[in-house]
Design a protein around this motif. Structure first.
Motif, PDB file in Angstrom:
ATOM      1  N   VAL A  12      13.341 -19.874  -9.982  1.00  0.00           N
ATOM      2  CA  VAL A  12      14.458 -19.334 -10.429  1.00  0.00           C
ATOM      3  C   VAL A  12      15.451 -19.194  -9.470  1.00  0.00           C
ATOM      4  CG1 VAL A  12      15.374 -17.076 -11.029  1.00  0.00           C
ATOM      5  CG2 VAL A  12      13.082 -17.497 -11.983  1.00  0.00           C
ATOM      6  N   GLU A  15      16.435 -23.192  -8.538  1.00  0.00           N
ATOM      7  CA  GLU A  15      17.534 -23.537  -9.686  1.00  0.00           C
ATOM      8  C   GLU A  15      18.781 -22.998  -9.339  1.00  0.00           C
ATOM      9  OE1 GLU A  15      20.064 -23.147 -12.869  1.00  0.00           O
ATOM     10  OE2 GLU A  15      18.833 -21.348 -12.190  1.00  0.00           O
ATOM     11  N   ARG A  16      18.986 -21.977  -8.971  1.00  0.00           N
ATOM     12  CA  ARG A  16      20.476 -21.352  -9.092  1.00  0.00           C
ATOM     13  C   ARG A  16      21.033 -21.955  -7.590  1.00  0.00           C
ATOM     14  NH1 ARG A  16      23.626 -20.429 -12.998  1.00  0.00           N
ATOM     15  NH2 ARG A  16      25.112 -18.917 -12.421  1.00  0.00           N
ATOM     16  N   TYR A  19      22.263 -25.192  -8.418  1.00  0.00           N
ATOM     17  CA  TYR A  19      23.402 -25.094  -9.236  1.00  0.00           C
ATOM     18  C   TYR A  19      24.761 -24.870  -8.433  1.00  0.00           C
ATOM     19  CZ  TYR A  19      26.514 -23.547 -13.104  1.00  0.00           C
ATOM     20  OH  TYR A  19      27.359 -23.425 -13.818  1.00  0.00           O
ATOM     21  N   GLU A  44      20.940 -11.043  -6.713  1.00  0.00           N
ATOM     22  CA  GLU A  44      22.198 -11.685  -6.294  1.00  0.00           C
ATOM     23  C   GLU A  44      21.833 -12.725  -5.261  1.00  0.00           C
ATOM     24  OE1 GLU A  44      24.313  -8.245  -5.002  1.00  0.00           O
ATOM     25  OE2 GLU A  44      24.777  -7.754  -7.207  1.00  0.00           O
ATOM     26  N   SER A  70      26.066 -16.098  -7.258  1.00  0.00           N
ATOM     27  CA  SER A  70      25.200 -16.578  -8.402  1.00  0.00           C
ATOM     28  C   SER A  70      25.683 -16.117  -9.556  1.00  0.00           C
ATOM     29  CB  SER A  70      23.854 -16.077  -8.018  1.00  0.00           C
ATOM     30  OG  SER A  70      23.895 -14.563  -7.625  1.00  0.00           O
ATOM     31  N   ASP A  71      26.545 -15.204  -9.497  1.00  0.00           N
ATOM     32  CA  ASP A  71      26.994 -14.515 -10.786  1.00  0.00           C
ATOM     33  C   ASP A  71      28.467 -14.577 -10.595  1.00  0.00           C
ATOM     34  OD1 ASP A  71      24.639 -13.419 -11.324  1.00  0.00           O
ATOM     35  OD2 ASP A  71      24.801 -11.953  -9.839  1.00  0.00           O
ATOM     36  N   GLU A  76      28.201 -20.451 -15.249  1.00  0.00           N
ATOM     37  CA  GLU A  76      27.171 -20.271 -16.468  1.00  0.00           C
ATOM     38  C   GLU A  76      26.341 -19.137 -16.115  1.00  0.00           C
ATOM     39  OE1 GLU A  76      23.328 -22.808 -16.770  1.00  0.00           O
ATOM     40  OE2 GLU A  76      25.016 -24.047 -17.133  1.00  0.00           O
ATOM     41  N   TYR A  77      26.291 -18.203 -17.309  1.00  0.00           N
ATOM     42  CA  TYR A  77      25.340 -16.952 -17.096  1.00  0.00           C
ATOM     43  C   TYR A  77      23.965 -17.454 -16.668  1.00  0.00           C
ATOM     44  CZ  TYR A  77      22.765 -12.980 -18.355  1.00  0.00           C
ATOM     45  OH  TYR A  77      22.202 -11.742 -18.426  1.00  0.00           O
ATOM     46  N   TRP A  78      23.508 -16.705 -15.719  1.00  0.00           N
ATOM     47  CA  TRP A  78      22.402 -16.901 -14.947  1.00  0.00           C
ATOM     48  C   TRP A  78      20.935 -16.212 -15.768  1.00  0.00           C
ATOM     49  CZ3 TRP A  78      20.574 -14.782  -9.704  1.00  0.00           C
ATOM     50  CH2 TRP A  78      19.472 -15.689  -9.074  1.00  0.00           C
ATOM     51  N   GLN A  79      20.644 -16.781 -16.917  1.00  0.00           N
ATOM     52  CA  GLN A  79      19.712 -15.989 -17.738  1.00  0.00           C
ATOM     53  C   GLN A  79      18.394 -16.017 -17.014  1.00  0.00           C
ATOM     54  OE1 GLN A  79      19.880 -14.774 -20.829  1.00  0.00           O
ATOM     55  NE2 GLN A  79      17.881 -14.212 -20.671  1.00  0.00           N
ATOM     56  N   GLY A  81      17.798 -15.438 -13.728  1.00  0.00           N
ATOM     57  CA  GLY A  81      17.930 -14.469 -12.981  1.00  0.00           C
ATOM     58  C   GLY A  81      18.119 -12.955 -13.591  1.00  0.00           C
TER      59      GLY A  81
END
Length: 147
Positions: A12, A15-16, A19, A44, A70-71, A76-79, A81
């Motif tokens: 998780v 990936e962020r 991104y 976060e 990250s937010d 893009e919404y961090w599903q 996370g």
């Protein structure tokens, strides 16, 4: 996400980190702070760069220019996370000590996927991960405690 393993956490976070790396091309990354707030069910990722570190308070993450990037607005919404935060919240409510959760996350940051995600950044010579207990001041960096 239903299980809380270091591999799942690493996936998780990696990936962020990958991104959001596109937002910081050419900047030297000094600190990545992972904020874990199980009572709120949130995770976060905040970043501090070499050109910002002079005079910065490493414990006052909310004052960093890239706090909770990250937010950030428009991202893009961090599903994944949000799901990870929910799992942390469930574990915390079931009595898992915060220290145990933080050490698990610190251990996850040593996984190959996270290392690969960091390769997307220009890292400072003094680069470090930071994972603090958000309920205390002057506490340890859990990344320095894990083995």
């Amino acid at each position: 996400m239903t299980s809380l393993t270091r591999e799942a956490i690493a996936s998780v976070l990696a990936e962020r980190l990958t991104y959001i790396s596109k937002d910081f091309t050419g900047r030297s990354l000094a600190v990545v702070d992972i904020g874990i707030f199980p009572w709120h069910g949130t995770v976060e990722i905040s970043l501090l760069f070499d050109d910002e570190i002079d005079g910065a308070d490493l414990e006052e993450i909310a004052a960093w220019p890239a706090y909770a990037w990250s937010d950030k607005q428009g991202a893009e919404y961090w599903q994944a996370g949000a799901e990870l935060g929910t799992v942390f919240q469930k574990q915390y409510r079931e009595g898992v000590p915060l220290d145990s959760l933080l050490l698990l996350v610190a251990n996850a940051l040593t996984q190959p996927g996270v290392t690969k995600a960091l390769s997307e950044y220009q890292l400072s010579e003094s680069f470090k991960f930071q994972l603090l207990n958000p309920d205390t001041t002057g506490g340890p960096n859990y990344c320095a405690l894990q083995s």
